[in-house]
Write an enzyme that holds these catalytic residues in place. Structure first.
Site, PDB file in Angstrom:
ATOM      1  N   ASP A  28       0.720  -1.215   0.066  1.00 46.98           N
ATOM      2  CA  ASP A  28      -0.020   0.039   0.090  1.00 46.98           C
ATOM      3  C   ASP A  28       0.609   1.119  -0.026  1.00 46.98           C
ATOM      4  OD1 ASP A  28      -2.175  -1.466   0.061  1.00 46.98           O
ATOM      5  OD2 ASP A  28      -2.700  -1.104   2.427  1.00 46.98           O
ATOM      6  N   LYS A  50      -3.751   3.374  -2.554  1.00 47.48           N
ATOM      7  CA  LYS A  50      -4.804   4.054  -2.883  1.00 47.48           C
ATOM      8  C   LYS A  50      -4.673   5.359  -1.994  1.00 47.48           C
ATOM      9  CE  LYS A  50      -7.654  -0.026  -3.150  1.00 47.48           C
ATOM     10  NZ  LYS A  50      -8.426  -0.945  -2.469  1.00 47.48           N
ATOM     11  N   MET A 162      -8.003   8.538   8.581  1.00 45.75           N
ATOM     12  CA  MET A 162      -7.904   9.355   7.373  1.00 45.75           C
ATOM     13  C   MET A 162      -9.437  10.322   6.917  1.00 45.75           C
ATOM     14  SD  MET A 162      -7.653   5.581   5.401  1.00 45.75           S
ATOM     15  CE  MET A 162      -8.952   4.676   6.496  1.00 45.75           C
TER      16      MET A 162
END
Length: 198
Positions: A28, A50, A162
């Site tokens: 990631d 991502k 996030m």
């Protein structure tokens, strides 16, 4: 493998051993450069990172990449920031592998939900203040946070992961839903990194 919040010293011994024996590492964007440096030079690195609003590799393609390399007999490590089973789609990936006859071992990592507050000296539970905490995705706005808080005690600590881009709207909706406006808040950016900001 959960890579934890970024500091390589927070990796488990098992995570380190398996990472060092990897032939393919599917990783990631949130895995720190310091942990990426621990990958053997001969191992193939496949970035599937991502970011908010940008999914360079769709989830079904990530699943296919893992299975494809495993079927070729390679030792595959799926390296994810934090813990793979805490808002990390690790469960989906493990199920996909199982459906294709690929054995999976999950190595947990320190989730940033508790690891990052700890890096700043903030416990998510504290006797006399709070005995529970709720973890929610922050980038989806207030919805997941409000869902998590609906049945939680009024003193539960809320940890949003996030959540920077939707933070103002989320805070407004949480207060409108009944949280006290004077509730203490901490915002931690890049927890456990050398440029951590609180």
């Amino acid at each position: 493998i959960g890579a934890g919040p970024g500091d390589p010293e927070l990796l488990t011994v098992r995570a380190m051993r398996l990472l060092q024996s990897a032939e393919v590492v599917v990783h990631d964007r949130l895995v720190s450069p310091e942990i990426m440096a621990l990958i053997p030079p001969a191992a193939r690195r496949v970035s599937v990172g991502k970011a908010a609003g940008f999914h360079s590799v769709p989830q079904d393609q990530i699943n296919a990449i893992i299975v494809e390399h495993a079927r070729r007999g390679r030792r595959v490590v799926r390296l994810k920031g934090g813990d793979p089973f805490v808002l990390g789609r690790g469960g989906e990936e493990a199920l996909h592998c199982a459906e294709h006859g690929i054995p999976v071992e999950v190595v947990p990592g320190i989730t940033s939900a508790v690891g990052v507050p700890a890096a700043t000296g903030i416990p998510v539970t504290h006797r006399g203040l709070t005995t529970s905490f709720v973890v929610a995705r922050g980038h989806d706005g207030a919805g997941p946070a409000l869902d998590g808080l609906r049945d939680a005690p009024q003193d539960a600590t809320l940890v949003l992961l996030m959540g920077v881009t939707a933070l103002a709207r989320t805070a407004e909706r949480i207060v409108a839903a009944g949280r006290r406006p004077e509730t203490p808040v901490a915002i931690v950016e890049r927890g456990w990194m050398t440029d951590q900001r609180v």
